[in-house]
Every structure is written in C-alpha cells, then in structure tokens.
Design a protein around this motif. Structure first.
Motif, PDB file in Angstrom:
ATOM      1  N   HIS A  40      49.897  40.929   7.982  1.00 39.40           N
ATOM      2  CA  HIS A  40      51.278  41.321   8.312  1.00 39.40           C
ATOM      3  C   HIS A  40      52.272  40.417   7.584  1.00 39.40           C
ATOM      4  O   HIS A  40      53.458  40.701   7.554  1.00 39.40           O
ATOM      5  N   MET A 218      57.533  34.463  24.104  1.00 38.81           N
ATOM      6  CA  MET A 218      57.318  35.870  23.775  1.00 38.81           C
ATOM      7  C   MET A 218      58.323  36.790  24.458  1.00 38.81           C
ATOM      8  O   MET A 218      58.515  37.925  24.041  1.00 38.81           O
ATOM      9  N   PHE A 231      57.344  36.992  14.980  1.00 37.93           N
ATOM     10  CA  PHE A 231      56.899  35.770  15.660  1.00 37.93           C
ATOM     11  C   PHE A 231      55.383  35.777  15.784  1.00 37.93           C
ATOM     12  O   PHE A 231      54.713  34.792  15.514  1.00 37.93           O
ATOM     13  N   ASN A 232      54.852  36.905  16.196  1.00 42.26           N
ATOM     14  CA  ASN A 232      53.385  37.057  16.170  1.00 42.26           C
ATOM     15  C   ASN A 232      53.050  38.390  15.494  1.00 42.26           C
ATOM     16  O   ASN A 232      53.945  39.084  15.001  1.00 42.26           O
ATOM     17  N   THR A 233      51.790  38.725  15.432  1.00 46.02           N
ATOM     18  CA  THR A 233      51.393  39.929  14.700  1.00 46.02           C
ATOM     19  C   THR A 233      52.021  41.177  15.318  1.00 46.02           C
ATOM     20  O   THR A 233      51.767  41.474  16.490  1.00 46.02           O
ATOM     21  N   PRO A 234      52.824  41.892  14.581  1.00 42.76           N
ATOM     22  CA  PRO A 234      53.429  43.099  15.167  1.00 42.76           C
ATOM     23  C   PRO A 234      52.424  44.261  15.176  1.00 42.76           C
ATOM     24  O   PRO A 234      51.341  44.163  14.600  1.00 42.76           O
ATOM     25  N   SER A 235      52.822  45.331  15.821  1.00 42.60           N
ATOM     26  CA  SER A 235      51.993  46.526  15.911  1.00 42.60           C
ATOM     27  C   SER A 235      52.156  47.308  14.603  1.00 42.60           C
ATOM     28  O   SER A 235      52.952  48.238  14.493  1.00 42.60           O
TER      29      SER A 235
END
Ligand SMILES: Cc1ncc(COP(=O)(O)O)c(C=O)c1O
Ligand SMILES: Cc1ncc(COP(=O)(O)O)c(C=O)c1O
Ligand SMILES: [Mg+2]
Ligand SMILES: [Mg+2]
Ligand SMILES: [Mg+2]
Ligand SMILES: [Mg+2]
Lengths: 354, 354
Positions: A40, A218, A231-235
């Motif tokens: 990503h 989050m 911020f973290n792995t998106p969908s």
C-alpha cells in the motif's frame, strides 16, 4: 437473464467499474502484479488513495475549504463511535430518524449527554422531524441525511451554531447541495461509492482537537489526517473500486448529472406506487427518499404472485427491512432508469392481474 | 516477465485465489451479480462468512475448544486498541519486539499500567528477548509472534498464568504449533490470508466480559461474537478472498504441508545469506523469521548493481523497512520455492560479479 439490482447495500455498481476492478485483481496497471498483492506504500497505490481522496472533495465541491477526505475502515458504524470520541465533550444533539441514528445515539451516550432534538419514533420513522429547536451550547448536532431502512430523506437541513455532522451513507454523491454546511460527513462506501470495506470521512480540520479526553490513535481523525489516510494498511480493493466509481461519476458530469437521473427514477417509481391501487407508499410523501422507496402491497394475498413476477423479471433485492416490512426499492446512482422501468412494468402487470 | 513477489504485505496470494476473486467481482456463484453488489445478509454471502470462520478454526485445530473466529475491520492496528479495551483492567504485560509491539503498547497505556516484561530495543530488535520473568497478577501478556520489520520470530512461547494474546499478523497459518496456548490471536489478513481490509480475530470466549469499563459496541468482541461477525457490513471482498486462500491451504494439506515448504524456502535463502560474503543477515540466527528474512549488502558500492539485477529478474518488494535498512525477503505461504531460487541465483551471480 439481465438482473435488475435494487439491493439496499452492498448494492449495484457501474458495470465498467466492476470490470476494471475485476481486471485489477489479476493485473494492476499492467504491472504483472495484482492490485491486492502490492504494498500500500507503493507509488501506484499511493496515487490511487490520493486520487480517491481528491475526487471525493472535488465532486462535493469542498476543495480548498478546510476539509480533509479520509478512507477509513470499520464502516459507518465505527463512525458512530469516532464522532463522539473526537467531538463530544459535554453534550451533543441528535435527530433520531431511525435505526441508524438510534445506533449513533447509543454510542454517543458513552461519552456525554445526548439530547434527542427531534424524533419520528412515534410513527416508526415514516417522517423527518420538523419544527424542533436546536438548543444552544451543543458540541455538535448529528443527523442522518437519508434513512435507508425507512425511506425518508432530509430535504432541508437544520441551521446550527455548532458543528453539523451528517451520516450520508445512503445518499452521498446523489444530489446537489451546499456540502459546506456540514462540518463532518461520513458514509460507508457500499451504497453510492463502492464495495463494503471502506468508509469515506470528510472532516473540517478546525473542529478537531478540542475534547479533553485522550483519543486512541486509530479512533483519532487527526492521526489519519496526519498520515494522509495511510496510518495503517487501508482496505486497498475497496478504496480502488471507490476511486473507479468516483471517476465514473465525474466523467458522467458529476452530481448535477446523476441527480437528474435519480429524480427521474424516483418520479417514475413513486408515481406508480401512488397511482397503482395494489401498492401504497410507506414514508410521508414530502419526506420520501430518492434513494430508497419503501412501499407495501395493499392485499397480502397478492404477495406470492408479485414475488414470483419479480423473480421472473430478474429483479433482485426488493425485500423491505424487517423493521418496516413490505418492499424497498433502492435506486442508487448506478441503477439505470431502465431497471426502474422494468420494476414499474411488473407493478402495472400486477395491477392488471390482481 | 514472470514476477517474483517478496512484498512484506499486502503481498503475494495464490494465483488460483486471485483468479477466483477476480471472477467473483464479475459474477458470484453464477448468480449474474457481482460478489460486491449483493447484500451481506444474502444466503450466499452468509455462507462465505461462515465458511471462512470455520476454516480458520479448523486449520488452527481450534474447533470445539471454546474459541470464536471473527473477521473484523480496522486492521491489526485496531486490535492493539481492542485488546486493551476489552481485557485491560489494571495491568498488562507486553514483550516489546519491535515497531508493532511498540504501537500495541502505546494504545494499551490509555487503559491501564503496562509492564514491558522484555524488550530487544537495545539492539534495534534483532533478537527475541529470553530469560524474562512474567510477573503474576497480569490481566494478560501480549506478544508479537513474528516481527515483520526486523525479521525475528518466536520459536518458543512464554508459559503464563494469565491469558496469552498474540499478534500473528505476519506468520499465522505458516507453521504448526499448539494454538490453544493462546487465548486471543489476531492477524491482519494481508499477509498469509488475503487482501487488506479484514482482520482475523480468534478469541477464547471465557476471557471476555471481565473489565469494569463500558466497551463501545464496535470495539466489543462480544458484540461481534453475538452477531456471528456480521454486526455491521463486513469487508465482503476481503473476507471472500480470505476464504479462498484458506480453502487453498486446506486442499494443499493444511499448515503441516505449507510449513514444510516454508522451511525449505527459508533454509535456501538463509544459507545463501550466510555463505555468500556479499550479504549478511540482520537478525540473530536463532531468532530468524521463516517469513521475513532481513539482510544487508556488505559493500554499499554493490547496491546499484544488485538492485538492477533484482529488477531484471522480476523480483519485487525486496527493500528493507526504513527502520532497518538493507533488504527484506518476505516468503509468505503463497510464495513458491522457485521464486526463492530465483532470488538466490541473483545473489550468487552478485557474488561472482562483486
Ligand atoms: C444510513 C446508514 N448509516 C449507517 C449504516 C451502517 O453502515 P456499516 O454497516 O458500514 O457500519 C448504514 C448501513 O446500511 C446506513 O444505511
Ligand atoms: C506484526 C504486525 N502487526 C500489526 C501490523 C499492522 O497491521 P495493519 O496495517 O493491518 O493495522 C502489521 C503490519 O504490517 C504487522 O506486520
Ligand atoms: Mg434508518
Ligand atoms: Mg397506490
Ligand atoms: Mg516489527
Ligand atoms: Mg554472508
């Protein structure tokens, strides 16, 4: 047989979007790799995220007006919580227009006082409350622009001194309005935008950072803004497919163009509901949703025949939600006028038979 | 050119899984509708969710042992928060083995006292702490079984009186062990299971419901258990694709079968790293990860040549994470021994050139 998909969500998406999404799962941008097996953080996916965020703001005419667009996980249901976590210091107002507002209220109560400024619970949410007064001193007022289950839709929005928050899950990108009257808009993707698995949040940056509690990373909109929604792995797949739908909408002429089609579809169906004695509408006429038309069959004896006729016509997803019963025809952006025509033909045929 | 995908996540998935997922986006189960445009409450999708949950428990040999499998949204990062929200009453222990443990610790601190039972921060997480004592009276102990960034992996797990919680994001389904030693396992799908957008949580029901705080609906594991992982709209495409990967693994012979391949791949690569003077391993040998091999080039002058050779060989995703530098070869379940062979050939060729 051609299918006519009236599902309430997840729901119909443009054919060309499905095709491109399907292809990207095998080969993304001619890279020899699948969309879903690359980082990503790769240049190609970062471009997708940026494009999706930018298109969302552009279509809503919110560019350069202090808003940020985010694609988060958790569904609109996680936003019920995040809105309160980030914004509710003392008391907030909610208009209760059905199941989804009710759930939003439930989460907000964990964080402060909730004032139900208006409610249509007394008539099982078949209308949009009016004539209420918004008390002063609220941290925000929360509304649900379109009530997916009950088939009602706000036509006019309350004027407020406080931030106005809108759950637009089931009618975002469907009609023109001044979107800058809202300070935060959220919408699960799985109606007018894409597959389930991502939620669009449009937030005016200056309403944030004002509560005294510590917001977990989050759940903090500021975390996601600072990290450009990564911020973290998106969908990944859901964001990509949403981007494709937003491109499709832009190429079509944007919200102005789709609104015209949406109005035609709704006019066609509602006039059949009204004129045809076999059917009757559920929601108050003035509050009817352009997206979800709720109606009943006047003689339950005809139900089986009608259901069979729907099946034979390739019509899918017309069952009403259990809290209303009857039928619900969801006419999201990607549904064609032709499909509504097919439904109306079946309804007329039912009248002749019934 | 054939690609060899060593990406750290999102990462390689089996070709047959990609093909089936791609097809389902156009036509799901021969229904004439796309997987992503049908209701998540439809019979066909409920079956997908149930199958995915059941396969996860079956492959880990956790059926009928008091565990529930959930497919949630939010990524492993949301689990950092949910674990603490649901389980941390007074104090919890964490083993700090790198970036991800560190982030988990940060969220937990919002809810109670955090005791860092062990840490390898002193050597930039190149080893797994040993010889620590787990204090008594912890609400739980949290560990990260495989440290994606640093390339270390627990070979033996601590024995505890309290619940043992494990972030297995980057090595779940890759090696046999007694999974019932854990009380809660979580893993973002995007390594060994599927696309980004869903997180597998396996939780032993009897550890829940013990904290005094009120847990918001969406963050409460009990909410999701009560609703069979369908409290709100799940990430349909990611759950379906995960189900396909779990089916693929089962047909292959389950974890026992894939473990054998994973060991062969790791052996092949690590022996090249050790024997080839141009490269040196990053992590301590005894703690090396079977999933993520971290290594450096001994002479930085050779880097450009090596990078070009990788490119020519179709090798993708080999850059190390910025907090370690160098290279990282991620060898998840779907990566073939052949791909590792291609990488090793390039490394040998580099030795001849260098
Ligand atoms: C208006 C509205 N809000 C919220 C939701 C909940 O969305 P999600 O399932 O993504 O949490 C829905 C779902 O249909 C909805 O229609
Ligand atoms: C071990 C581990 N835990 C947690 C995460 C964070 O996962 P997510 O991006 O889904 O939040 C990662 C991501 O790579 C990881 O490798
Ligand atoms: Mg509703
Ligand atoms: Mg009528
Ligand atoms: Mg790590
Ligand atoms: Mg060496």
């Amino acid at each position: 047989m051609k299918k006519h998909n009236f599902s309430a969500g997840p729901c119909i998406l443009p054919k060309e979007v499905l095709l491109k999404a399907s292809e990207a799962v095998m080969d993304f941008n001619g890279s020899g790799l699948s969309l879903i097996e690359i980082s990503h953080r790769s240049k190609d996916f970062v471009a997708v995220m940026e494009n999706a965020r930018s298109l969302a703001l552009e279509l809503l005419d919110l560019k350069d007006k202090g808003y940020t667009a985010l694609f988060l996980q958790g569904g609109a249901s996680l936003e019920f919580l995040m809105v309160a976590y980030n914004l509710l210091e003392t008391k907030a107002g909610y208009l209760n227009t059905g199941t989804w507002s009710d759930k939003a209220i439930k989460e907000a109560k964990l964080f402060g006082e909730v004032i139900e400024v208006g409610s249509s619970k007394d008539e099982n949410f078949k209308y949009i409350p009016k004539g209420y007064t918004v008390p002063s001193g609220l941290d925000y007022l929360h509304i649900t622009s379109n009530n997916t289950i009950f088939g009602t839709q706000f036509k006019k929005f309350p004027k407020t001194d406080c931030p106005l928050i809108c759950d637009m899950s089931s009618d975002i990108f469907s009609r023109t309005m001044d979107f800058s009257q809202f300070d935060l808009i959220y919408a699960g993707a799985q109606k007018n935008m894409g597959p389930a698995g991502t939620t669009l949040v449009i937030v005016k940056d200056d309403i944030l950072g004002k509560v005294s509690r510590k917001v977990p990373s989050m759940l903090n909109y500021q975390t996601h803004i600072a990290k450009d929604s990564m911020f973290n792995t998106p969908s990944v797949f859901a964001v990509y497919t949403s981007m494709l739908t937003l491109e499709w909408l832009k190429n079509l002429g944007g919200i102005t163009a789709i609104e015209e089609v949406n109005e035609k579809k709704a006019r066609l169906l509602y006039s059949e509901i009204d004129l045809n004695p076999v059917f009757e509408g559920y929601a108050n006429i003035e509050d009817r949703s352009l997206m979800n038309a709720t109606f009943n069959i006047t003689d339950e004896v005809l139900k089986t025949t009608f259901d069979n006729m729907l099946k034979e016509a390739g019509i899918n997803g017309l069952n009403g939600h259990r809290s209303v019963g009857g039928y619900r025809a969801s006419m999201y952006n990607a549904l064609s006028l032709e499909s509504v025509g097919v439904l109306v033909d079946v309804m007329s045929e039912m009248e002749r038979k019934g």
